[in-house]
Motif scaffolding. Structure first.
Motif, PDB file in Angstrom:
ATOM      1  N   ALA A  48       0.850  -1.190   0.000  1.00 39.18           N
ATOM      2  CA  ALA A  48       0.000   0.000   0.000  1.00 39.18           C
ATOM      3  C   ALA A  48       0.884   1.237   0.000  1.00 39.18           C
ATOM      4  O   ALA A  48       1.931   1.254   0.646  1.00 39.18           O
ATOM      5  CB  ALA A  48      -0.916   0.020   1.209  1.00 39.18           C
ATOM      6  N   VAL A  49       0.455   2.263  -0.735  1.00 37.84           N
ATOM      7  CA  VAL A  49       1.226   3.504  -0.776  1.00 37.84           C
ATOM      8  C   VAL A  49       0.287   4.693  -0.964  1.00 37.84           C
ATOM      9  O   VAL A  49      -0.662   4.626  -1.731  1.00 37.84           O
ATOM     10  CB  VAL A  49       2.315   3.459  -1.881  1.00 37.84           C
ATOM     11  N   THR A  50       0.582   5.751  -0.204  1.00 33.91           N
ATOM     12  CA  THR A  50      -0.133   7.013  -0.329  1.00 33.91           C
ATOM     13  C   THR A  50       0.908   8.071  -0.654  1.00 33.91           C
ATOM     14  O   THR A  50       1.928   8.168   0.025  1.00 33.91           O
ATOM     15  CB  THR A  50      -0.866   7.375   0.982  1.00 33.91           C
ATOM     16  N   GLY A  51       0.649   8.862  -1.682  1.00 30.20           N
ATOM     17  CA  GLY A  51       1.569   9.912  -2.092  1.00 30.20           C
ATOM     18  C   GLY A  51       1.688  11.010  -1.053  1.00 30.20           C
ATOM     19  O   GLY A  51       0.843  11.137  -0.161  1.00 30.20           O
ATOM     20  N   ALA A  52       2.716  11.813  -1.180  1.00 32.99           N
ATOM     21  CA  ALA A  52       2.985  12.884  -0.223  1.00 32.99           C
ATOM     22  C   ALA A  52       1.798  13.835  -0.076  1.00 32.99           C
ATOM     23  O   ALA A  52       1.463  14.252   1.026  1.00 32.99           O
ATOM     24  CB  ALA A  52       4.237  13.645  -0.633  1.00 32.99           C
ATOM     25  N   VAL A  53       1.172  14.178  -1.167  1.00 34.77           N
ATOM     26  CA  VAL A  53       0.004  15.063  -1.114  1.00 34.77           C
ATOM     27  C   VAL A  53      -1.213  14.339  -1.677  1.00 34.77           C
ATOM     28  O   VAL A  53      -2.176  14.960  -2.116  1.00 34.77           O
ATOM     29  CB  VAL A  53       0.248  16.387  -1.887  1.00 34.77           C
ATOM     30  N   GLY A  54      -1.145  13.027  -1.643  1.00 29.04           N
ATOM     31  CA  GLY A  54      -2.180  12.207  -2.251  1.00 29.04           C
ATOM     32  C   GLY A  54      -3.497  12.192  -1.506  1.00 29.04           C
ATOM     33  O   GLY A  54      -3.558  12.403  -0.297  1.00 29.04           O
ATOM     34  N   THR A  55      -4.536  11.949  -2.264  1.00 27.42           N
ATOM     35  CA  THR A  55      -5.878  11.789  -1.709  1.00 27.42           C
ATOM     36  C   THR A  55      -6.354  10.356  -1.903  1.00 27.42           C
ATOM     37  O   THR A  55      -7.521  10.063  -1.706  1.00 27.42           O
ATOM     38  CB  THR A  55      -6.858  12.749  -2.404  1.00 27.42           C
ATOM     39  N   HIS A  56      -5.418   9.481  -2.321  1.00 26.89           N
ATOM     40  CA  HIS A  56      -5.730   8.088  -2.604  1.00 26.89           C
ATOM     41  C   HIS A  56      -4.682   7.179  -1.968  1.00 26.89           C
ATOM     42  O   HIS A  56      -3.558   7.605  -1.723  1.00 26.89           O
ATOM     43  CB  HIS A  56      -5.722   7.820  -4.116  1.00 26.89           C
ATOM     44  N   VAL A  57      -5.073   5.942  -1.741  1.00 23.49           N
ATOM     45  CA  VAL A  57      -4.119   4.907  -1.349  1.00 23.49           C
ATOM     46  C   VAL A  57      -4.113   3.881  -2.482  1.00 23.49           C
ATOM     47  O   VAL A  57      -5.172   3.469  -2.957  1.00 23.49           O
ATOM     48  CB  VAL A  57      -4.466   4.255   0.008  1.00 23.49           C
ATOM     49  N   SER A  58      -2.939   3.514  -2.931  1.00 20.53           N
ATOM     50  CA  SER A  58      -2.807   2.530  -4.006  1.00 20.53           C
ATOM     51  C   SER A  58      -2.574   1.151  -3.407  1.00 20.53           C
ATOM     52  O   SER A  58      -1.761   1.000  -2.486  1.00 20.53           O
ATOM     53  CB  SER A  58      -1.653   2.897  -4.940  1.00 20.53           C
ATOM     54  N   VAL A  59      -3.299   0.165  -3.945  1.00 17.98           N
ATOM     55  CA  VAL A  59      -3.210  -1.204  -3.464  1.00 17.98           C
ATOM     56  C   VAL A  59      -3.203  -2.174  -4.638  1.00 17.98           C
ATOM     57  O   VAL A  59      -3.682  -1.854  -5.722  1.00 17.98           O
ATOM     58  CB  VAL A  59      -4.384  -1.555  -2.517  1.00 17.98           C
ATOM     59  N   LYS A  60      -2.685  -3.360  -4.400  1.00 15.34           N
ATOM     60  CA  LYS A  60      -2.631  -4.407  -5.417  1.00 15.34           C
ATOM     61  C   LYS A  60      -3.949  -5.175  -5.439  1.00 15.34           C
ATOM     62  O   LYS A  60      -4.563  -5.405  -4.402  1.00 15.34           O
ATOM     63  CB  LYS A  60      -1.481  -5.359  -5.115  1.00 15.34           C
TER      64      LYS A  60
ATOM     65  N   ARG B  63      -9.686  -3.879   0.949  1.00 11.65           N
ATOM     66  CA  ARG B  63      -8.722  -3.795  -0.164  1.00 11.65           C
ATOM     67  C   ARG B  63      -7.285  -3.743   0.347  1.00 11.65           C
ATOM     68  O   ARG B  63      -6.383  -4.339  -0.244  1.00 11.65           O
ATOM     69  CB  ARG B  63      -9.019  -2.584  -1.043  1.00 11.65           C
ATOM     70  N   ILE B  64      -7.038  -3.057   1.446  1.00 11.07           N
ATOM     71  CA  ILE B  64      -5.684  -2.994   2.007  1.00 11.07           C
ATOM     72  C   ILE B  64      -5.264  -4.374   2.511  1.00 11.07           C
ATOM     73  O   ILE B  64      -4.164  -4.850   2.217  1.00 11.07           O
ATOM     74  CB  ILE B  64      -5.597  -1.943   3.134  1.00 11.07           C
ATOM     75  N   ARG B  65      -6.149  -5.033   3.264  1.00 13.35           N
ATOM     76  CA  ARG B  65      -5.816  -6.372   3.783  1.00 13.35           C
ATOM     77  C   ARG B  65      -5.620  -7.374   2.651  1.00 13.35           C
ATOM     78  O   ARG B  65      -4.733  -8.227   2.708  1.00 13.35           O
ATOM     79  CB  ARG B  65      -6.898  -6.843   4.751  1.00 13.35           C
ATOM     80  N   HIS B  66      -6.448  -7.266   1.608  1.00 14.70           N
ATOM     81  CA  HIS B  66      -6.317  -8.180   0.471  1.00 14.70           C
ATOM     82  C   HIS B  66      -4.987  -7.953  -0.253  1.00 14.70           C
ATOM     83  O   HIS B  66      -4.294  -8.907  -0.616  1.00 14.70           O
ATOM     84  CB  HIS B  66      -7.496  -7.999  -0.479  1.00 14.70           C
ATOM     85  N   SER B  67      -4.608  -6.697  -0.445  1.00 17.67           N
ATOM     86  CA  SER B  67      -3.330  -6.371  -1.075  1.00 17.67           C
ATOM     87  C   SER B  67      -2.179  -6.943  -0.252  1.00 17.67           C
ATOM     88  O   SER B  67      -1.248  -7.548  -0.795  1.00 17.67           O
ATOM     89  CB  SER B  67      -3.192  -4.852  -1.216  1.00 17.67           C
ATOM     90  N   TYR B  68      -2.264  -6.777   1.048  1.00 13.64           N
ATOM     91  CA  TYR B  68      -1.242  -7.318   1.953  1.00 13.64           C
ATOM     92  C   TYR B  68      -1.101  -8.827   1.764  1.00 13.64           C
ATOM     93  O   TYR B  68      -0.006  -9.349   1.607  1.00 13.64           O
ATOM     94  CB  TYR B  68      -1.614  -6.974   3.400  1.00 13.64           C
ATOM     95  N   ARG B  69      -2.237  -9.538   1.771  1.00 18.92           N
ATOM     96  CA  ARG B  69      -2.193 -11.005   1.629  1.00 18.92           C
ATOM     97  C   ARG B  69      -1.640 -11.421   0.271  1.00 18.92           C
ATOM     98  O   ARG B  69      -0.886 -12.401   0.176  1.00 18.92           O
ATOM     99  CB  ARG B  69      -3.580 -11.596   1.864  1.00 18.92           C
ATOM    100  N   LEU B  70      -1.999 -10.697  -0.794  1.00 15.27           N
ATOM    101  CA  LEU B  70      -1.477 -11.018  -2.126  1.00 15.27           C
ATOM    102  C   LEU B  70       0.036 -10.863  -2.177  1.00 15.27           C
ATOM    103  O   LEU B  70       0.748 -11.735  -2.684  1.00 15.27           O
ATOM    104  CB  LEU B  70      -2.116 -10.113  -3.189  1.00 15.27           C
ATOM    105  N   VAL B  71       0.519  -9.740  -1.671  1.00 12.67           N
ATOM    106  CA  VAL B  71       1.958  -9.465  -1.711  1.00 12.67           C
ATOM    107  C   VAL B  71       2.704 -10.442  -0.808  1.00 12.67           C
ATOM    108  O   VAL B  71       3.717 -11.019  -1.206  1.00 12.67           O
ATOM    109  CB  VAL B  71       2.245  -7.996  -1.334  1.00 12.67           C
TER     110      VAL B  71
END
Length: 113
Positions: free
Chosen positions: A37-49, A90-98
């Motif tokens: 998971a990653v959120t940009g410095a000024v981001g309004t979104h979290v990116s997940v796999k 979605r965050i937990r699912h991304s974690y499990r996938l990675v």
């Protein structure tokens, strides 16, 4: 959903580690050295796999997510103000996938799920 809550969800995953690899205030969460998971410095979104490019396209087409910039097409960007249960899922699912894609030797060194 706030950035702080996203960070709480990420930090609660066993063995999760925070970093700011590009500087400037990014929140990059990793397991076994791989980002989940990653959120940009000024981001309004979290990116997940997601499971696949098809799942990512489905989430984008249905308006749940957007295309995640700079990442593979199987990644999506979810607004930080998404429904808390959807975002947590979605965050937990991304974690499990990675985590599941890590080499077995690395997985053996991680805390239990």
């Amino acid at each position: 959903m706030s950035r702080e809550l996203v960070n709480e969800i990420c930090a609660a995953q066993p063995g999760a580690e925070w970093s700011d690899p590009w500087g400037g205030g990014h929140d990059c969460w990793k397991i076994g050295g791989k980002t989940f998971a990653v959120t940009g410095a000024v981001g309004t979104h979290v990116s997940v796999k997601t499971d696949s490019v098809e799942m990512a396209e489905f989430l984008i087409e249905t308006g749940v997510a957007e295309r995640a910039a700079y990442l593979h097409r199987s990644w999506v960007a979810l607004p930080l103000d998404s429904a808390p249960d959807e975002l947590a899922h979605r965050i937990r699912h991304s974690y499990r996938l990675v985590r599941g894609a890590l080499p077995k030797k690395v997985q053996a060194t991680l805390p239990s799920l």
